[in-house]
Design a protein around this motif. Structure first.
Motif, mmCIF file in Angstrom:
data_model
loop_
_atom_site.group_PDB
_atom_site.id
_atom_site.type_symbol
_atom_site.label_atom_id
_atom_site.label_comp_id
_atom_site.label_asym_id
_atom_site.label_seq_id
_atom_site.Cartn_x
_atom_site.Cartn_y
_atom_site.Cartn_z
ATOM 1 N N MET A 156 0.944 -1.121 0.062
ATOM 2 C CA MET A 156 -0.035 0.045 0.002
ATOM 3 C C MET A 156 0.913 1.208 0.102
ATOM 4 S SD MET A 156 -3.176 -0.501 -0.182
ATOM 5 C CE MET A 156 -4.205 0.616 0.718
ATOM 6 N N GLU A 157 1.011 1.712 -0.893
ATOM 7 C CA GLU A 157 1.950 2.979 -1.109
ATOM 8 C C GLU A 157 1.211 4.221 -1.743
ATOM 9 O OE1 GLU A 157 6.072 3.903 -3.353
ATOM 10 O OE2 GLU A 157 5.494 1.505 -3.677
ATOM 11 N N THR A 158 0.992 5.232 -0.778
ATOM 12 C CA THR A 158 0.299 6.279 -1.461
ATOM 13 C C THR A 158 1.623 7.229 -1.944
ATOM 14 O OG1 THR A 158 0.758 7.081 1.044
ATOM 15 C CG2 THR A 158 -1.281 6.338 0.295
ATOM 16 N N GLN A 159 1.139 7.484 -3.149
ATOM 17 C CA GLN A 159 2.012 8.621 -3.885
ATOM 18 C C GLN A 159 1.765 10.034 -3.541
ATOM 19 O OE1 GLN A 159 4.090 8.557 -6.491
ATOM 20 N NE2 GLN A 159 3.992 6.266 -6.483
ATOM 21 N N GLY A 160 2.921 10.903 -3.630
ATOM 22 C CA GLY A 160 2.716 12.445 -3.135
ATOM 23 C C GLY A 160 1.808 13.146 -3.697
ATOM 24 N N PRO A 161 1.891 14.372 -4.063
ATOM 25 C CA PRO A 161 0.730 15.120 -4.681
ATOM 26 C C PRO A 161 0.370 14.553 -6.099
ATOM 27 C CG PRO A 161 3.000 16.221 -4.956
ATOM 28 C CD PRO A 161 3.109 15.012 -4.219
ATOM 29 N N PRO A 162 -1.010 14.938 -6.365
ATOM 30 C CA PRO A 162 -1.403 14.448 -7.641
ATOM 31 C C PRO A 162 -0.629 15.054 -8.797
ATOM 32 C CG PRO A 162 -2.899 15.928 -6.694
ATOM 33 C CD PRO A 162 -2.007 15.690 -5.604
ATOM 34 N N MET A 163 -0.444 14.181 -10.089
ATOM 35 C CA MET A 163 0.261 14.752 -11.172
ATOM 36 C C MET A 163 -0.331 15.869 -11.712
ATOM 37 S SD MET A 163 1.130 11.310 -13.175
ATOM 38 C CE MET A 163 2.061 10.209 -12.434
ATOM 39 N N SER A 164 0.446 16.819 -12.530
ATOM 40 C CA SER A 164 -0.098 17.687 -13.331
ATOM 41 C C SER A 164 -0.654 17.239 -14.526
ATOM 42 C CB SER A 164 0.742 18.837 -13.480
ATOM 43 O OG SER A 164 1.997 18.195 -14.182
ATOM 44 N N GLU A 165 -1.644 17.952 -15.252
ATOM 45 C CA GLU A 165 -1.949 17.390 -16.500
ATOM 46 C C GLU A 165 -1.037 16.948 -17.572
ATOM 47 O OE1 GLU A 165 -5.871 19.025 -18.887
ATOM 48 O OE2 GLU A 165 -4.003 20.103 -19.324
ATOM 49 N N ALA A 166 -0.236 17.896 -17.484
ATOM 50 C CA ALA A 166 1.143 17.815 -18.498
ATOM 51 C C ALA A 166 1.886 16.648 -18.318
ATOM 52 C CB ALA A 166 1.944 18.902 -18.467
ATOM 53 N N MET A 167 2.220 16.339 -16.986
ATOM 54 C CA MET A 167 2.740 14.977 -16.558
ATOM 55 C C MET A 167 2.164 13.800 -16.912
ATOM 56 S SD MET A 167 4.387 16.127 -12.866
ATOM 57 C CE MET A 167 5.394 14.775 -12.522
ATOM 58 N N TYR A 168 1.044 13.928 -16.668
ATOM 59 C CA TYR A 168 -0.042 12.579 -17.044
ATOM 60 C C TYR A 168 -0.141 12.424 -18.346
ATOM 61 C CZ TYR A 168 -4.581 9.882 -17.028
ATOM 62 O OH TYR A 168 -5.442 9.021 -17.433
ATOM 63 N N TYR A 169 0.002 13.306 -19.240
ATOM 64 C CA TYR A 169 -0.140 13.140 -20.762
ATOM 65 C C TYR A 169 1.074 12.668 -21.355
ATOM 66 C CZ TYR A 169 -5.015 14.379 -21.579
ATOM 67 O OH TYR A 169 -6.325 14.514 -21.684
ATOM 68 N N VAL A 170 2.083 13.241 -20.686
ATOM 69 C CA VAL A 170 3.466 12.746 -21.063
ATOM 70 C C VAL A 170 3.761 11.265 -20.728
ATOM 71 C CG1 VAL A 170 6.083 12.950 -20.834
ATOM 72 C CG2 VAL A 170 4.614 14.960 -21.019
ATOM 73 N N LEU A 171 3.352 10.925 -19.662
ATOM 74 C CA LEU A 171 3.476 9.462 -19.245
ATOM 75 C C LEU A 171 2.729 8.607 -20.089
ATOM 76 C CD1 LEU A 171 3.852 9.374 -15.431
ATOM 77 C CD2 LEU A 171 5.410 8.980 -16.901
ATOM 78 N N LEU A 172 1.476 8.858 -20.494
ATOM 79 C CA LEU A 172 0.603 8.345 -21.101
ATOM 80 C C LEU A 172 1.311 8.165 -22.873
ATOM 81 C CD1 LEU A 172 -2.983 9.538 -21.049
ATOM 82 C CD2 LEU A 172 -2.309 7.474 -20.641
ATOM 83 N N ALA A 173 1.866 9.328 -23.229
ATOM 84 C CA ALA A 173 2.589 9.250 -24.391
ATOM 85 C C ALA A 173 3.657 8.264 -24.678
ATOM 86 C CB ALA A 173 3.080 10.536 -24.757
ATOM 87 N N LEU A 174 4.045 8.079 -23.366
ATOM 88 C CA LEU A 174 5.528 7.090 -23.125
ATOM 89 C C LEU A 174 5.082 5.817 -23.021
ATOM 90 C CD1 LEU A 174 8.007 9.303 -21.460
ATOM 91 C CD2 LEU A 174 8.145 8.573 -23.848
#
Lengths: 108, 397
Positions: free
Chosen positions: A1-19
């Motif tokens: 059970m790992e909790t991530q830090g702050p939510p991602m920015s929109e830009a980061m989310y899309y960059v990860l999707l693209a990759l």
């Protein structure tokens, strides 16, 4: 059970999707635009900054693929983070369904 | 074939990137394509007039190559760098391309790099400027009399103002950058609209007026040097009443005074009268008389009586300046001659200070009447009080 830090920015989310597939820098820019149907536009300066930060967070890494040109790839940590963010976002959408989704035909 | 090029001074603050961008774009629309940027100049190449967007971005030099290639693919051509500031322009002005920065927070981070660089430089410049300013203030303080008589405060003063201006520019830049960063952090992008026209003109004016003042001052220093080394003898005393005390004011009409001239004194340092002027002391008079009185001897009864008078008058711009000048004069004379001046309370002047000197025959006084200061050194057998009386009679009536 790992909790991530702050939510991602929109830009980061899309960059990860693209990759989801390895890409070189400019490829990411193009892919993000396509994925979002032209809604999310990213300048090279902004994208470069995000790629740097994702590298620092160990979400992606650089690989010398076809000799000269460097290619970005997602790490396992990156994949996990992306999935977590996806779940968080869908939960948020779900929570709002009672108000906006009047028996529409939405896919998961 | 080599294209025609021209160099222009960077009158704008290099860190004011919006102004720089607007300037480069305007040059391009006038047919001058930015070719490169140096420490203080930008080089432009003759080209057909084009509407081209220019953008400045900030990143560390070491990431340079990768990033520049990346920008190139995205349609931004690299032109040149100035420290951490990198200048790009649209590769093809007809194709619509993304701005380099589309995320304000990301952009703010970039500008923060620049801000910390400037901050570091600003602190260094501030320290240097404070040192230079303090040095010049001490110069002004040290030359207290020379400030009045020879305008020697002017050069240090100009230097001080110049450095204050530099520090002001530096901090103005920092504040400007901070306000941009705040704007970006609040979520709105920059408008990319620099308004620089007035600024270039103003900066040109200020800098060129500093230059002109410096040149004028330096040339005046040089003419002063050449002037003082030429062997023009002091002008002799005119045969008329002078505005300062002279021997004729107190000598008995029956006595015959014969001026003494030394044989090898080619500059005439024994009997002369000079007038001069400066910014703070527009009227300066200086008189020296060395005479031999016929038929009179010193108190020893052997040597011929040769009294000496040095008389000075200074008309100063303001009363309070005159007070300050007088205090400086007193201090300097006390330091040079190891004497003490005592204030005389009862006198027709506003202030009167007398020194009886080390010999009874060597006496001096300083008197101030409103904005005029008189200084008299007397070497002779009369009492200084008697001479002061004559002086008062001369200037008050």
């Amino acid at each position: 059970m790992e909790t991530q830090g702050p939510p991602m920015s929109e830009a980061m989310y899309y960059v990860l999707l693209a990759l989801s597939n390895p890409l070189h820098g400019y490829g990411v820019m193009d892919k993000v635009k396509k994925l979002s149907n032209g809604r999310v536009k990213m300048g090279p300066g902004t994208l470069y900054g995000i790629l740097k930060r994702l590298q620092q967070q160990n979400f992606i890494f650089l690989e010398d693929a076809d000799g000269r040109r460097k290619v970005y790839q997602m790490t396992v940590t990156g994949e996990e983070a992306l999935k977590e963010e996806y779940l968080r976002l869908s939960k948020m959408v779900n929570d709002g369904k009672f108000l906006f989704d009047m028996g529409g035909s939405h896919e998961e | 074939m080599k294209n025609k090029t021209k160099k222009k001074m960077l009158f704008l603050d290099i860190w004011n990137i919006e102004d720089q961008e607007a300037w480069f774009s305007d040059m391009a629309s006038q047919g001058w394509k930015l070719h490169g940027i140096g420490k203080v100049t930008a080089t432009f190449e003759k080209d057909v007039p084009k509407e081209v967007k220019y953008r400045c971005d900030i990143f560390e030099k070491k990431e340079n190559k990768d990033q520049i290639e990346f920008y190139h693919e995205a349609g931004w051509e690299f032109v040149d760098s100035w420290e951490n500031i990198h200048i790009f322009r649209e590769k093809n002005e007809n194709v619509d391309i993304e701005e380099i920065h589309t995320d304000p927070v990301e952009h703010a981070d970039r500008l923060s790099i620049l801000k910390s660089t400037i901050k570091r430089n600003a602190i260094l410049i501030l320290i240097c400027s404070v040192l230079i300013i303090m040095l010049n203030i001490s110069l002004i303080n040290r030359n207290s009399l020379s400030n009045y008589l020879n305008d020697s405060f002017v050069i240090p003063l100009v230097v001080i103002i110049f450095y204050i201006y530099i520090v002001f520019l530096m901090f103005n830049g920092l504040f400007h950058l901070s306000s941009r960063i705040r704007k970006l952090k609040s979520g709105s992008l920059l408008e990319n609209k620099g308004n620089y026209r007035g600024k270039i003109l103003r900066r040109k004016l200020i800098l060129s007026s500093f230059l002109v003042i410096f040149l004028l001052l330096i040339s005046s220093v040089f003419t002063n040097i050449t002037h003082s080394t030429t062997d023009i003898p002091n002008p002799s005393i005119p045969d008329q009443e002078l505005p300062i005390l002279q021997m004729e004011d107190y000598k008995k009409s029956s006595q015959e005074y014969e001026p003494i001239f030394h044989e090898f004194d080619d500059k005439n340092r024994t009997n002369y009268y000079l007038e001069n002027s400066s910014i703070l002391v527009p009227k300066q008079y200086e008189l020296q008389q060395n005479v031999k009185v016929a038929g009179v001897h010193w108190e020893d009864g052997v040597e011929a009586y040769t009294p000496n008078l040095r008389s000075y008058g200074y008309v100063i711009r303001k009363d309070w300046l005159a007070k300050n000048f007088m205090n400086n004069l007193l201090k300097e004379k006390e330091d040079i001659y190891y004497v003490t001046f005592k204030e005389e309370m009862e006198s027709p002047f506003d202030e009167l200070w007398i020194s009886k000197g080390s010999h009874s025959t060597q006496q001096a006084f300083v008197a101030r009447l409103k904005n005029t200061v008189y200084y008299v050194e007397y070497f002779g057998m009369k009492d200084i009080e008697y001479i002061i009386e004559q002086k008062a009679e001369k200037v008050i009536n």
